[in-house]
Write an enzyme that holds these catalytic residues in place. Sequence first.
Site, PDB file in Angstrom:
ATOM      1  N   GLY A 448       0.820  -1.194   0.000  1.00 55.60           N
ATOM      2  CA  GLY A 448       0.000   0.000   0.000  1.00 55.60           C
ATOM      3  C   GLY A 448       0.856   1.247   0.000  1.00 55.60           C
ATOM      4  O   GLY A 448       0.364   2.369   0.130  1.00 55.60           O
ATOM      5  N   GLY A 490      12.721  -0.743   0.139  1.00 54.88           N
ATOM      6  CA  GLY A 490      12.073  -1.248  -1.059  1.00 54.88           C
ATOM      7  C   GLY A 490      12.436  -0.507  -2.327  1.00 54.88           C
ATOM      8  O   GLY A 490      12.957  -1.094  -3.281  1.00 54.88           O
ATOM      9  N   ARG A 561      16.545  11.311  -2.951  1.00 54.27           N
ATOM     10  CA  ARG A 561      15.620  11.727  -4.002  1.00 54.27           C
ATOM     11  C   ARG A 561      14.208  11.249  -3.688  1.00 54.27           C
ATOM     12  O   ARG A 561      13.993  10.075  -3.369  1.00 54.27           O
ATOM     13  CB  ARG A 561      16.080  11.137  -5.330  1.00 54.27           C
ATOM     14  CG  ARG A 561      15.332  11.660  -6.553  1.00 54.27           C
ATOM     15  CD  ARG A 561      15.844  10.954  -7.794  1.00 54.27           C
ATOM     16  NE  ARG A 561      15.339  11.560  -9.020  1.00 54.27           N
ATOM     17  CZ  ARG A 561      15.509  11.037 -10.227  1.00 54.27           C
ATOM     18  NH1 ARG A 561      16.200   9.910 -10.356  1.00 54.27           N
ATOM     19  NH2 ARG A 561      15.032  11.627 -11.290  1.00 54.27           N
ATOM     20  N   ILE A 562      13.241  12.138  -3.770  1.00 49.42           N
ATOM     21  CA  ILE A 562      11.842  11.779  -3.559  1.00 49.42           C
ATOM     22  C   ILE A 562      11.257  11.386  -4.909  1.00 49.42           C
ATOM     23  O   ILE A 562      11.113  12.216  -5.805  1.00 49.42           O
ATOM     24  CB  ILE A 562      11.070  12.940  -2.916  1.00 49.42           C
ATOM     25  CG1 ILE A 562      11.681  13.273  -1.558  1.00 49.42           C
ATOM     26  CG2 ILE A 562       9.599  12.588  -2.785  1.00 49.42           C
ATOM     27  CD1 ILE A 562      11.696  12.133  -0.564  1.00 49.42           C
ATOM     28  N   LEU A 563      10.914  10.122  -5.043  1.00 53.37           N
ATOM     29  CA  LEU A 563      10.533   9.578  -6.339  1.00 53.37           C
ATOM     30  C   LEU A 563       9.113   9.956  -6.745  1.00 53.37           C
ATOM     31  O   LEU A 563       8.822  10.138  -7.930  1.00 53.37           O
ATOM     32  CB  LEU A 563      10.682   8.054  -6.317  1.00 53.37           C
ATOM     33  CG  LEU A 563      12.076   7.544  -5.918  1.00 53.37           C
ATOM     34  CD1 LEU A 563      12.076   6.028  -5.834  1.00 53.37           C
ATOM     35  CD2 LEU A 563      13.127   8.027  -6.896  1.00 53.37           C
ATOM     36  N   PRO A 565       6.169  12.529  -4.999  1.00 55.08           N
ATOM     37  CA  PRO A 565       5.759  13.364  -3.863  1.00 55.08           C
ATOM     38  C   PRO A 565       4.434  12.947  -3.247  1.00 55.08           C
ATOM     39  O   PRO A 565       4.254  13.083  -2.039  1.00 55.08           O
ATOM     40  CB  PRO A 565       5.668  14.769  -4.479  1.00 55.08           C
ATOM     41  CG  PRO A 565       6.539  14.726  -5.688  1.00 55.08           C
ATOM     42  CD  PRO A 565       6.440  13.326  -6.214  1.00 55.08           C
ATOM     43  N   THR A 567       2.947   9.788  -3.051  1.00 55.87           N
ATOM     44  CA  THR A 567       3.064   8.597  -2.207  1.00 55.87           C
ATOM     45  C   THR A 567       4.052   8.823  -1.072  1.00 55.87           C
ATOM     46  O   THR A 567       3.887   8.254   0.008  1.00 55.87           O
ATOM     47  CB  THR A 567       3.483   7.383  -3.047  1.00 55.87           C
ATOM     48  OG1 THR A 567       4.708   7.664  -3.735  1.00 55.87           O
ATOM     49  CG2 THR A 567       2.412   7.035  -4.072  1.00 55.87           C
ATOM     50  N   GLY A 635      14.960   5.887   1.116  1.00 57.27           N
ATOM     51  CA  GLY A 635      13.910   5.139   1.808  1.00 57.27           C
ATOM     52  C   GLY A 635      13.190   6.019   2.810  1.00 57.27           C
ATOM     53  O   GLY A 635      13.811   6.791   3.540  1.00 57.27           O
ATOM     54  N   GLU A 638       9.778   4.519   7.222  1.00 54.51           N
ATOM     55  CA  GLU A 638       9.816   4.410   8.675  1.00 54.51           C
ATOM     56  C   GLU A 638      10.309   5.652   9.409  1.00 54.51           C
ATOM     57  O   GLU A 638      10.010   5.835  10.594  1.00 54.51           O
ATOM     58  CB  GLU A 638      10.683   3.200   9.059  1.00 54.51           C
ATOM     59  CG  GLU A 638       9.970   1.895   8.749  1.00 54.51           C
ATOM     60  CD  GLU A 638      10.910   0.704   8.647  1.00 54.51           C
ATOM     61  OE1 GLU A 638      10.859  -0.152   9.525  1.00 54.51           O
ATOM     62  OE2 GLU A 638      11.691   0.639   7.675  1.00 54.51           O
TER      63      GLU A 638
END
Length: 672
Positions: A448, A490, A561-563, A565, A567, A635, A638
């Site tokens: 999810g 992931g 890097r934020i792949l 924004p 999600t 990542g 968390e």
Amino acid sequence: MTSMLSRAVGTPVARLEGPAKVSGAARYAAEYPQDQLAYGWIVPSPVPRGRLDAVLTDPAAEDVLAVLWHGNAPRLRGSDDAELAVLQSERIAYRGQPLALVVATTLEAARRAAQVLQLEITAEDHDVALRTDHPDHYRPEKVNPDVPADTAEGDVEAALAAAPVTVDVTYTIPALHNNPMEPHATIARWDGDELVLYDSNQHPSGIAEAVGAVFGLTAERVHVITEHVGGGFGSKGTARPNAVLAALAASVIERPVQVALPRQAMFSVVGHRAPTVQRLRIGAGTDGTLTAIDHQTWTQTSRLYEFVESAAVVTRSMYPVPNLRTAHRVVPLDMPTPRWMRAPGEAPGMVALECALDELAAELNADPLDLRIRAADPAHAACLRAGADRFGWSGRDPRPRQRREGDWWIGTGVAGATYPATAMPSTARVRALDGGGYEVAIGAADLGTGARTVLAQIAADELGVPVEQIRIRIGDSTLPAASVAGGSSGSASWGWAVTGACRDLVASKRSEAVFDTTDLVEQQNEKNRHACGAHFAEVRVDAVTGEVRVSRLFGMYDAGRILNPRTARSQFLGAMIMGMGMALHEESVLDPAVGTWVNHDLAEYHIPTHADVEWIDAAWLDTPDHDLNPIGARGIGEIGIVGSPAAILNAVWHATGTRIRHLPARPDKLLE
């Protein structure tokens, strides 16, 4: 070479599976149609320790196909995880342990037969309470995730004795339980001597290997299908008893069997965050320079399988000091085995560390933000400064209990955040499709988090096509093996494999390419990188009732890097809200007399709801880390829970002058 015409990464692409989920078309583990499907219902142990002597069944029970227990269940092979050896022994290790499985033609019949099943049990004295003076406590060799239990640098005792300012405080955090929207569930079917599992998990290939080993099968003979997962938070990272029980029953009755856990069983057989008792001693100079930290933690494990919550490990990297000691002690009890829960180790460890640091700031009469900036590395300091500017920290009166509006005391708090940035070995396959477009195949699981979407964005950019021309295949153990969906690894792991496969496809001009990152990952993980962040909270505390409301919660992150924004923000906010639950709501309440959690449902296990979240936001620095992996991502799943509980608790102190060292911060504790 990436086409400059296609730049999907970095844009807020909507989840590819969103329409299927909201329309009900997406299938979860318990929803796959099967011919002659039977239903299994677990009969849990009513005692925490003892021996199961016999099981008495009702011969007139309708629609019952089998009642399995250790007296008649087929023998299983060995496993590294003793909890997978279900129905194999007379010994009872914890209350709620599966002692029998009733299998029937309908779910209602299975449940009814399980309710009236008679168990002959010889109960024994049990021990379920964690104590720091427990005579059986011991020093483990390793703690999760396979790191040394204890470390020591410098002379901590001498440094503490010489420090002009010190704090010596103990924080206790109760057991907490994963409660994903989709409980654990499995449908098992045997096709000859091969096993098919529709299972809700975070690691299809890992489940195939673990369950296969229990039945003496190679992983290639176990087909695990995990197309959609309704959350996991770590609890679905390894094979759980429901998968083994379903497969065991299916082998006996020779037809497919579904075993879906009720919510109450989620509090016993799938793991939880272990309770911890943490003592922090910190020494500093009068200017706030940290000179020594001593972090000692006590936790518990089961008697079946050792899992040690690594609460003190985060202190080893958060604030560099010349004198540092960390230690873990663990007590084996007649309780279920703790397991992974979002940011295992870091989440509880940072509560104690960041609250203790706030107490040090109070002793120094210093701004807790300035104290952290002085102690932190440059990346952390940048997050603290940027977050403070966005939150509006400037001009804050450091004294507690100074601001009141009507019946509400108002305060603000801050805490740092960190989480290891790692990648794990994974393999991806990319092939050109007839008629245009590409198929990307990798055995990852999407909990999810939006993994499907992000992988499609990465592939689209590498292949120079729109996202719509990418077909993603994940959630299947027969696909190229991927790492577990855990440890905030992931995207970094699977994205690296997808990037490599796409680049090989373009460079070779073939129709298919496979890329394995194993050798590359091992080299990169030696560099010990972290994502970092800062949390800021504003709370209101009712002076009459002690009610706590979080009026503002903000997180600032540096996670590479934020792949995507859209999600990414969802992940940050979800973790921060989970941290709010840890600070104010969540508590698994133990009754030592019966040896179990008394609030084992969502009616009494409190979690934040919409009404609890008044204003929340997250921002990031978006600084790619191409030294870690080609896509520059670290990542994000968390880090949002690491530090957010401490920021809220520090704000509660600032509002009221009361330190809550035993979580959660319930109203009764504020009115004492």
